[in-house]
Design a protein around this motif. Structure first.
Motif, PDB file in Angstrom:
ATOM      1  N   LEU A  73     -23.113  -2.746 -14.190  1.00  0.00           N
ATOM      2  CA  LEU A  73     -24.080  -3.707 -14.709  1.00  0.00           C
ATOM      3  C   LEU A  73     -24.157  -3.650 -16.234  1.00  0.00           C
ATOM      4  O   LEU A  73     -24.294  -4.685 -16.897  1.00  0.00           O
ATOM      5  CB  LEU A  73     -25.455  -3.445 -14.098  1.00  0.00           C
ATOM      6  N   LEU A  74     -24.077  -2.436 -16.801  1.00  0.00           N
ATOM      7  CA  LEU A  74     -24.052  -2.319 -18.261  1.00  0.00           C
ATOM      8  C   LEU A  74     -22.785  -2.949 -18.840  1.00  0.00           C
ATOM      9  O   LEU A  74     -22.817  -3.567 -19.915  1.00  0.00           O
ATOM     10  CB  LEU A  74     -24.140  -0.849 -18.676  1.00  0.00           C
ATOM     11  N   SER A  75     -21.677  -2.812 -18.116  1.00  0.00           N
ATOM     12  CA  SER A  75     -20.448  -3.472 -18.532  1.00  0.00           C
ATOM     13  C   SER A  75     -20.637  -4.984 -18.542  1.00  0.00           C
ATOM     14  O   SER A  75     -20.232  -5.670 -19.484  1.00  0.00           O
ATOM     15  CB  SER A  75     -19.297  -3.076 -17.606  1.00  0.00           C
TER      16      SER A  75
ATOM     17  N   PHE B  67     -17.837   0.946 -20.211  1.00  0.00           N
ATOM     18  CA  PHE B  67     -18.673   1.002 -19.011  1.00  0.00           C
ATOM     19  C   PHE B  67     -17.883   0.612 -17.765  1.00  0.00           C
ATOM     20  O   PHE B  67     -18.117   1.146 -16.673  1.00  0.00           O
ATOM     21  CB  PHE B  67     -19.899   0.095 -19.170  1.00  0.00           C
ATOM     22  N   TYR B  68     -16.926  -0.312 -17.928  1.00  0.00           N
ATOM     23  CA  TYR B  68     -16.083  -0.693 -16.789  1.00  0.00           C
ATOM     24  C   TYR B  68     -15.286   0.498 -16.276  1.00  0.00           C
ATOM     25  O   TYR B  68     -15.223   0.750 -15.070  1.00  0.00           O
ATOM     26  CB  TYR B  68     -15.136  -1.828 -17.198  1.00  0.00           C
ATOM     27  N   LEU B  69     -14.686   1.244 -17.193  1.00  0.00           N
ATOM     28  CA  LEU B  69     -13.889   2.391 -16.765  1.00  0.00           C
ATOM     29  C   LEU B  69     -14.757   3.462 -16.118  1.00  0.00           C
ATOM     30  O   LEU B  69     -14.347   4.100 -15.152  1.00  0.00           O
ATOM     31  CB  LEU B  69     -13.121   2.965 -17.953  1.00  0.00           C
TER      32      LEU B  69
ATOM     33  N   GLY C  90     -15.991  -1.554  -9.735  1.00  0.00           N
ATOM     34  CA  GLY C  90     -16.029  -1.735 -11.179  1.00  0.00           C
ATOM     35  C   GLY C  90     -15.741  -3.168 -11.589  1.00  0.00           C
ATOM     36  O   GLY C  90     -16.486  -3.767 -12.373  1.00  0.00           O
ATOM     37  N   ALA C  91     -14.664  -3.745 -11.055  1.00  0.00           N
ATOM     38  CA  ALA C  91     -14.276  -5.095 -11.448  1.00  0.00           C
ATOM     39  C   ALA C  91     -15.284  -6.134 -10.980  1.00  0.00           C
ATOM     40  O   ALA C  91     -15.611  -7.075 -11.711  1.00  0.00           O
ATOM     41  CB  ALA C  91     -12.895  -5.423 -10.873  1.00  0.00           C
ATOM     42  N   LEU C  92     -15.796  -5.969  -9.779  1.00  0.00           N
ATOM     43  CA  LEU C  92     -16.687  -6.983  -9.229  1.00  0.00           C
ATOM     44  C   LEU C  92     -18.061  -6.951  -9.883  1.00  0.00           C
ATOM     45  O   LEU C  92     -18.653  -7.995 -10.157  1.00  0.00           O
ATOM     46  CB  LEU C  92     -16.794  -6.809  -7.716  1.00  0.00           C
TER      47      LEU C  92
ATOM     48  N   LEU D 106     -20.052  -9.919 -13.134  1.00  0.00           N
ATOM     49  CA  LEU D 106     -21.354 -10.585 -13.191  1.00  0.00           C
ATOM     50  C   LEU D 106     -21.786 -10.880 -14.633  1.00  0.00           C
ATOM     51  O   LEU D 106     -22.885 -11.396 -14.859  1.00  0.00           O
ATOM     52  CB  LEU D 106     -22.418  -9.725 -12.498  1.00  0.00           C
ATOM     53  N   TYR D 107     -20.934 -10.562 -15.616  1.00  0.00           N
ATOM     54  CA  TYR D 107     -21.298 -10.788 -17.018  1.00  0.00           C
ATOM     55  C   TYR D 107     -21.687 -12.227 -17.346  1.00  0.00           C
ATOM     56  O   TYR D 107     -22.474 -12.465 -18.269  1.00  0.00           O
ATOM     57  CB  TYR D 107     -20.148 -10.351 -17.940  1.00  0.00           C
TER      58      TYR D 107
END
Length: 273
Positions: free
Chosen positions: A8-10, A216-218, A229-231, A235-236
């Motif tokens: 979510l932070l990503s 954050f994604y990693l 991670g990708a999904l 939501l960005y």
């Protein structure tokens, strides 16, 4: 860090960064925006790798990172051009929805099992992006949505390629991705448009979004796997859309708002499935 929170932070940092990049691309060339931000991101990732004492990963991981960077470059150039054409809300949601769907499709083809929620989510993504692509009264070339959908496919492939790196040196892998894209885009921008920016403040402000979004994604991928991670990261667009509506007073038609709801709901179902 909890993988859901990291995802979510990503999404939040990507969303804010994309909004600022979209504004910069309306005042400057998208090619120049990328040429000035990607080398900065590569340097920051390398510094983080050094600061955390990460070992240099195997050459295969660096290769996956470089391949992801080249694919991601095409996607981000298409995306920034799409944001410049607008509307930002529809463009970002369509892009994010497809970037969520691509890792799921690859996973299913690779043998992963998609539950009922996942299939419902995939249906929401596809229907939502179709509605977002429907621009009433727009002449060819006016809407950025088709380019945004192309960018979504590219971003999804970027996530898949990046997820192939299995070593511990994730920051080095990301540095390789941004170095690869920089080696392509900087000479190209210098040749085509020059490197003197007309919106240096916006470009500089947008750079941390890419860097933090990748970080954050990693962390989300490390804790919860590639799909989570990708999904979650996909939501960005919710953040980009919110900023576009609040600050730019962008208006979407009823059909596009329905597409927004379906696409984001589909992405959320995919993340939860």
């Amino acid at each position: 860090m909890n993988p859901t929170l990291s995802g979510l932070l990503s999404a939040m940092t990507y969303g804010v960064g994309d909004f600022l990049s979209g504004l910069a691309s309306r005042r400057d060339s998208p090619l120049r925006v990328v040429a000035l931000t990607h080398p900065l991101s590569a340097a920051v990732m390398a510094l983080l790798a050094w600061a955390f004492g990460q070992p240099v990963p195997p050459a295969s991981d660096l290769g996956w990172g470089a391949a992801a960077g080249a694919v991601g470059l095409v996607a981000v150039l298409a995306f920034y051009r799409a944001l410049a054409l607008g509307p930002m809300g529809a463009v970002s949601v369509g892009t994010g929805a497809l970037s969520a769907a691509v890792p799921v499709v690859v996973g299913v083809l690779g043998g992963e099992i998609l539950g009922l929620g996942g299939w419902l989510g995939a249906a929401g993504v596809l229907l939502g992006t179709g509605l977002l692509s429907w621009q009433d009264g727009a002449r060819p070339g006016q809407s950025g949505v088709p380019l945004g959908l192309l960018a979504g496919l590219g971003f999804g492939l970027f996530f898949v390629l990046l997820g192939q790196a299995q070593g511990d040196g994730v920051f080095w892998t990301l540095a390789a991705a941004r170095l690869a894209s920089s080696l392509i885009v900087v000479p190209l921008a210098a040749w085509r448009v020059g490197l003197r920016s007309r919106a240096p403040g916006l470009i500089l402000a947008s750079a941390p979004g890419d860097t933090l979004g990748n970080l954050f994604y990693l962390w989300a991928v490390q804790g919860g796997g590639l799909a989570v991670g990708a999904l979650l990261t996909s939501l960005y667009p919710a953040f980009t859309t919110l900023l576009a509506v609040l600050l730019l007073r962008e208006g979407l038609g009823a059909r596009q708002w329905l597409g927004v709801v379906l696409a984001l709901s589909g992405a959320a179902l995919l993340a939860g499935g």
